[in-house]
Scaffold this active site. Structure first.
Site, PDB file in Angstrom:
ATOM      1  N   SER A 194       0.864  -1.176   0.000  1.00 37.56           N
ATOM      2  CA  SER A 194       0.000   0.000   0.000  1.00 37.56           C
ATOM      3  C   SER A 194       0.905   1.231   0.000  1.00 37.56           C
ATOM      4  CB  SER A 194      -0.928   0.010   1.215  1.00 37.56           C
ATOM      5  OG  SER A 194      -0.233   0.470   2.345  1.00 37.56           O
ATOM      6  N   VAL A 228       1.223   4.298   1.630  1.00 32.73           N
ATOM      7  CA  VAL A 228       1.863   4.903   2.795  1.00 32.73           C
ATOM      8  C   VAL A 228       2.885   3.940   3.404  1.00 32.73           C
ATOM      9  CG1 VAL A 228       1.494   5.958   5.053  1.00 32.73           C
ATOM     10  CG2 VAL A 228      -0.178   6.303   3.251  1.00 32.73           C
ATOM     11  N   CYS A 229       2.506   2.658   3.444  1.00 29.30           N
ATOM     12  CA  CYS A 229       3.421   1.656   4.026  1.00 29.30           C
ATOM     13  C   CYS A 229       4.712   1.607   3.216  1.00 29.30           C
ATOM     14  CB  CYS A 229       2.779   0.280   4.024  1.00 29.30           C
ATOM     15  SG  CYS A 229       1.188   0.276   4.852  1.00 29.30           S
ATOM     16  N   THR A 230       4.563   1.703   1.893  1.00 27.33           N
ATOM     17  CA  THR A 230       5.743   1.638   1.048  1.00 27.33           C
ATOM     18  C   THR A 230       6.666   2.815   1.332  1.00 27.33           C
ATOM     19  OG1 THR A 230       4.439   0.522  -0.639  1.00 27.33           O
ATOM     20  CG2 THR A 230       6.532   1.476  -1.343  1.00 27.33           C
ATOM     21  N   LEU A 235       8.320   2.438   4.878  1.00 28.64           N
ATOM     22  CA  LEU A 235       9.411   1.459   4.982  1.00 28.64           C
ATOM     23  C   LEU A 235      10.600   1.848   4.102  1.00 28.64           C
ATOM     24  CD1 LEU A 235       7.560  -1.934   5.453  1.00 28.64           C
ATOM     25  CD2 LEU A 235       8.176  -0.196   7.103  1.00 28.64           C
TER      26      LEU A 235
END
Lengths: 156, 209
Positions: free
Chosen positions: A44, A46-48, A51
């Site tokens: 997704s 934001v997660c990308t 991280l």
């Protein structure tokens, strides 16, 4: 259940993931602090970006005695593909079965089947030293982690 | 199995990095840890309101934001000092660091902004031969350009800039600062009117003081 607060005992766990099985207590023998970055869903947006940021800041974390471990409820095959696609060299763990069991123990499992976007710093004694739950769609950034680690270092 | 790069959202052209940290309303948005100075690459008069962009030349969201920024700057001539700082997400964008170095190396020959425009030109890749051909088009001394691209000092400068960016609240790219405070625009693609309104509000504040 609310997220585990500072001073709580961090539950030990062992999970499979992007680079094999990882046990928290083993990691804590190798490094002073472990940053647990729970996130809602691999791939997704934001997660990308979150991280990716932690990957970029990895050396700064290491300088302060910390290593990052990312955790979501996705399967280890997803985590492998996600880590590979983004050049993530820290473990991306699969809290897959029983689904979200570790997130549950840390009080960051959501009702919609995903983990919260939450950050914990666990020290070598297995104690939570920092605890933060971000708004789900907001990248919490790395500055707050660096600040917390610097403060711990100053107090140590 | 083939590589799955780039990340899905980038592949769809959905800006994947314009996420903001928490606004933390009590303290207001985070501010630049290193103020704008003559050490920065900047365009526009020194006294004007500063617009700082942390960017990655290989980031689709930055590529999409580029023409928006240019339009906003063109609509406010001489009223904004635009500053570019590098924030290459090298793990996800393998050519981003080289592109940032190319801009810096061109800067050493007085052509930072010309290279900046080319790196964002919508004609494709940032591979090594392309960077060199841009340098050629700009009439740069290619031997010196190559040596500067390999200069560890320049790479170190970009790293330092990135760490300071992280400490200033850069969580992804592009991230903007107006008058050194992080611009908290709506999530999603950069909006021309919204950015311009934020700059105008700052200009207005300045005038009243």
């Amino acid at each position: 259940m609310a997220a585990l607060p500072v001073s709580a005992k961090a539950p030990d766990f062992e999970l499979d993931g992007s680079s094999g099985r990882v046990r928290l207590s083993d990691l804590l023998k190798e490094t002073q602090y472990v940053i647990l970055a729970f996130f809602p869903a691999s791939f997704s947006s934001v997660c990308t970006s979150e991280l990716n940021l932690y990957q970029e800041v990895k050396d700064e974390f290491a300088r302060l005695g910390a290593r990052v471990v990312a955790i979501s409820v996705d399967s280890k095959y997803v985590q492998q593909a996600f880590a590979k696609a983004n050049g993530l060299t820290f473990p991306v763990l699969a809290d897959f079965h029983p689904k979200g069991a570790v997130a549950e123990q840390y009080g960051v499992m959501r009702g919609d089947g995903r983990a919260e976007r939450a950050l914990f710093i666990v020290d070598s004694k297995g104690i939570v030293r920092y605890s933060y739950v971000s708004e789900i769609a907001k990248n919490p950034g790395a500055d707050r982690l660096l600040e917390a680690l610097e403060q711990m270092k100053a107090e140590a | 199995m083939a590589d799955v790069t780039p990340p899905l959202d980038c592949a769809r052209g959905v800006p994947c990095d314009r996420d903001r940290g928490d606004p933390e309303p009590a303290e207001g948005p985070p501010r630049l840890k290193r103020p704008v100075s003559d050490d920065d690459w900047s365009r526009g008069p020194a006294g004007a309101v500063s617009l700082v962009e942390y960017l990655d030349y290989q980031c689709p969201a930055c590529q999409a934001a580029h023409p928006v920024v240019e339009r906003v700057l063109a609509s406010l001539p001489d009223r904004v000092r635009f500053v570019v700082r590098h924030f290459p997400i090298v793990s996800a964008h393998p050519q981003a660091q080289r592109a940032a170095l190319a801009a810096e190396a061109a800067g050493r020959q007085g052509k930072f902004w010309e290279m900046h425009q080319r790196l964002f030109a919508p004609r494709g890749a940032l591979q090594e031969d392309q960077l060199l051909s841009y340098a050629g088009e700009l009439g740069l001394d290619l031997a010196r350009f190559g040596a500067d691209m390999a200069d560890e000092g320049l790479a170190a400068k970009i790293r330092r800039e990135k760490v300071l960016g992280v400490r200033s609240g850069v969580n992804g790219t592009p991230t903007f600062y107006i008058a050194e405070a992080r611009y908290e625009g709506e999530t999603g693609p950069l909006r021309e009117e919204e950015l311009k309104a934020a700059i105008l509000a700052e200009l207005d504040r300045n005038q009243r003081h």
